[in-house]
Design a protein around this motif. Sequence first.
Motif, PDB file in Angstrom:
ATOM      1  N   MET A  14       0.851  -1.196   0.000  1.00 49.70           N
ATOM      2  CA  MET A  14       0.000   0.000   0.000  1.00 49.70           C
ATOM      3  C   MET A  14       0.882   1.240   0.000  1.00 49.70           C
ATOM      4  O   MET A  14       1.557   1.534   0.963  1.00 49.70           O
ATOM      5  CB  MET A  14      -0.901  -0.029   1.246  1.00 49.70           C
ATOM      6  N   THR A  15       0.890   1.954  -1.108  1.00 52.68           N
ATOM      7  CA  THR A  15       1.669   3.180  -1.190  1.00 52.68           C
ATOM      8  C   THR A  15       0.728   4.364  -1.228  1.00 52.68           C
ATOM      9  O   THR A  15      -0.479   4.205  -1.401  1.00 52.68           O
ATOM     10  CB  THR A  15       2.513   3.195  -2.472  1.00 52.68           C
ATOM     11  N   LEU A  21      -5.150   1.540  -2.800  1.00 51.28           N
ATOM     12  CA  LEU A  21      -5.880   0.274  -2.884  1.00 51.28           C
ATOM     13  C   LEU A  21      -5.209  -0.698  -3.844  1.00 51.28           C
ATOM     14  O   LEU A  21      -5.719  -1.789  -4.076  1.00 51.28           O
ATOM     15  CB  LEU A  21      -7.322   0.508  -3.372  1.00 51.28           C
ATOM     16  N   GLY A  22      -4.090  -0.305  -4.455  1.00 52.40           N
ATOM     17  CA  GLY A  22      -3.511  -1.138  -5.505  1.00 52.40           C
ATOM     18  C   GLY A  22      -4.156  -0.795  -6.835  1.00 52.40           C
ATOM     19  O   GLY A  22      -4.815   0.235  -6.975  1.00 52.40           O
ATOM     20  N   ASN A  62      -7.223  -0.187 -14.737  1.00 53.22           N
ATOM     21  CA  ASN A  62      -7.766  -0.545 -13.435  1.00 53.22           C
ATOM     22  C   ASN A  62      -9.052  -1.328 -13.649  1.00 53.22           C
ATOM     23  O   ASN A  62      -9.851  -0.997 -14.517  1.00 53.22           O
ATOM     24  CB  ASN A  62      -8.119   0.712 -12.633  1.00 53.22           C
ATOM     25  N   VAL A  63      -9.259  -2.371 -12.862  1.00 55.46           N
ATOM     26  CA  VAL A  63     -10.483  -3.164 -12.971  1.00 55.46           C
ATOM     27  C   VAL A  63     -11.260  -3.056 -11.665  1.00 55.46           C
ATOM     28  O   VAL A  63     -10.701  -3.213 -10.577  1.00 55.46           O
ATOM     29  CB  VAL A  63     -10.156  -4.645 -13.274  1.00 55.46           C
ATOM     30  N   SER A  86      -7.626   5.864  -9.220  1.00 58.53           N
ATOM     31  CA  SER A  86      -7.207   6.598 -10.416  1.00 58.53           C
ATOM     32  C   SER A  86      -5.846   7.247 -10.238  1.00 58.53           C
ATOM     33  O   SER A  86      -5.362   7.411  -9.126  1.00 58.53           O
ATOM     34  CB  SER A  86      -8.224   7.694 -10.718  1.00 58.53           C
ATOM     35  N   GLY A  87      -5.280   7.636 -11.351  1.00 57.46           N
ATOM     36  CA  GLY A  87      -4.083   8.460 -11.356  1.00 57.46           C
ATOM     37  C   GLY A  87      -2.870   7.787 -10.753  1.00 57.46           C
ATOM     38  O   GLY A  87      -2.734   6.578 -10.762  1.00 57.46           O
TER      39      GLY A  87
END
Lengths: 323, 182
Positions: A1-2, A7-8, A128-129, A306-307
């Motif tokens: 987690m960064t 959330l990945g 992203n899914v 996002s992003g």
Amino acid sequence: MTAAAPLGKDLLGLEPLSGEQISLILDTAEPFKEISERAIKKVPTLRGSTVVNLFFENSTRTRISFEFAEKRLSADTVNVSSSGSSVSKGETLVDTARNLEAMRIDMVVIRHGSSGAAKFLAGRIESNVINAGDGMHEHPTQGLLDLLTLRDHFKRIEGLRVCICGDVLHSRVARSNIWGLRKLGAEVAVCGPRSLMPNAIDEMGVTVFSRIEEAIEWADALNILRLQLERMTAGYIPSLREYNRVFGVTRERLERAPRDVLILHPGPMNRGVEIDSDVADGPHSVILPQVTNGVAVRMAVLYLLSGGRPELAESAKAGKGGA
Amino acid sequence: MTEHTETILDASAVERTLRRMAGEIVEANGGTDNLVIVGIQRRGVQLADRIVALINASDGVAVPRGALDITLYRDDLQTIGPRPVVGSTELPGSIDGCNVVIVDDVLFTGRTIRAALDELADFGRPARIELAVLIDRGGRELPIQPDIVGKKVAARAGDRVDVQVHEIDGQSAVVLVSKRFE
């Protein structure tokens, strides 16, 4: 987690998330509620992002809720359903997604009849899914909006007693709720006919009630699942009337409860089967607030996924444009 | 390399500065009619609260106070990614035709104010918008200038100017943190 990807890359379910990540989504959803109350219901956050809603199963509420969430964040959205697309010509899921990706999309929201479809896709595309319900596995944003609605009402999740009633066997909503509630410290029970309980359900750490009266006596909140009517013809229950008589949540049953029991239902409801109209429209029902919260929770998920593309930051630093 | 910390304003200096700024805000707007003070999350909101209280003490008028969280209007989501804690945005009714004063703690690149102007435009059409900041540290990346300034600080690119407010930091002060080679 960064910090860049809290959330990945994907949201596939609540099982892989930590309690802190789930709380972060709920906390982030709070300010998004206000956006839907504005005269101009739109913020520019996802301007320029393209989101594809890939729905291989029918859905009204979830698809429209995602679409509102995307549009209120200024994303561009495209809806693809299995009928009327190349899917009905036999194209595989991955080919469909890769073709969409070739048109430069950023996120895919997928609803699919097969458990694991979202994870399968997430491992094969760069976008992203977000899982909008996969078979009998998980429906994480529904679980999140249920958690948010419970937290709004009780101001906490920890220590709450929540009973999930009905067709737990076939329900992805039940699984996402069980994972989410337990990670945030709630006590969880399930109640329904034995034929609609998964084997080894107690291994998920839940109490099992076989009588709805016991569940109502125990619970602070009931999350009443839709009885999927096709289950009757498949022989899981004898008749709808019988089901309502034994497991239906009725006003009479709730009046005998030692406390006010909050009523949740993920919809669409079968009035007079799993829930009586008196209860659905009653003072303790939060079924419509659930729908309102659904948009806020989905906005929070879209925002948090996002992003955060460091390569864009690099090119921006090198003076090649970007933000 | 060590961090060098220097207090630019202590609690009483912050209070004096805010009192002067409150006076200038009332003067610049010819009174308190149609005035709305909007603080930017976080710390700008607490400073806005102080300014509203000071105007109330001097003029006996409770000026409406709003809060603006500009996170969703930032221009660096695609590069830096989402900022986890998004604060609340709440404005006291319509801002159409009002004199809005944006209050923030430190004015640096100007990007926060650019975002705040965009967000305010989504809520209505104020008669005019002014900017009041406790600290102007220079280093603008956009053509944005403050109307009312508490104190100008010549900070270098790597320096940090921390405004501390009671509600969040337990004390009221402005601190310049700079990195020095020994």
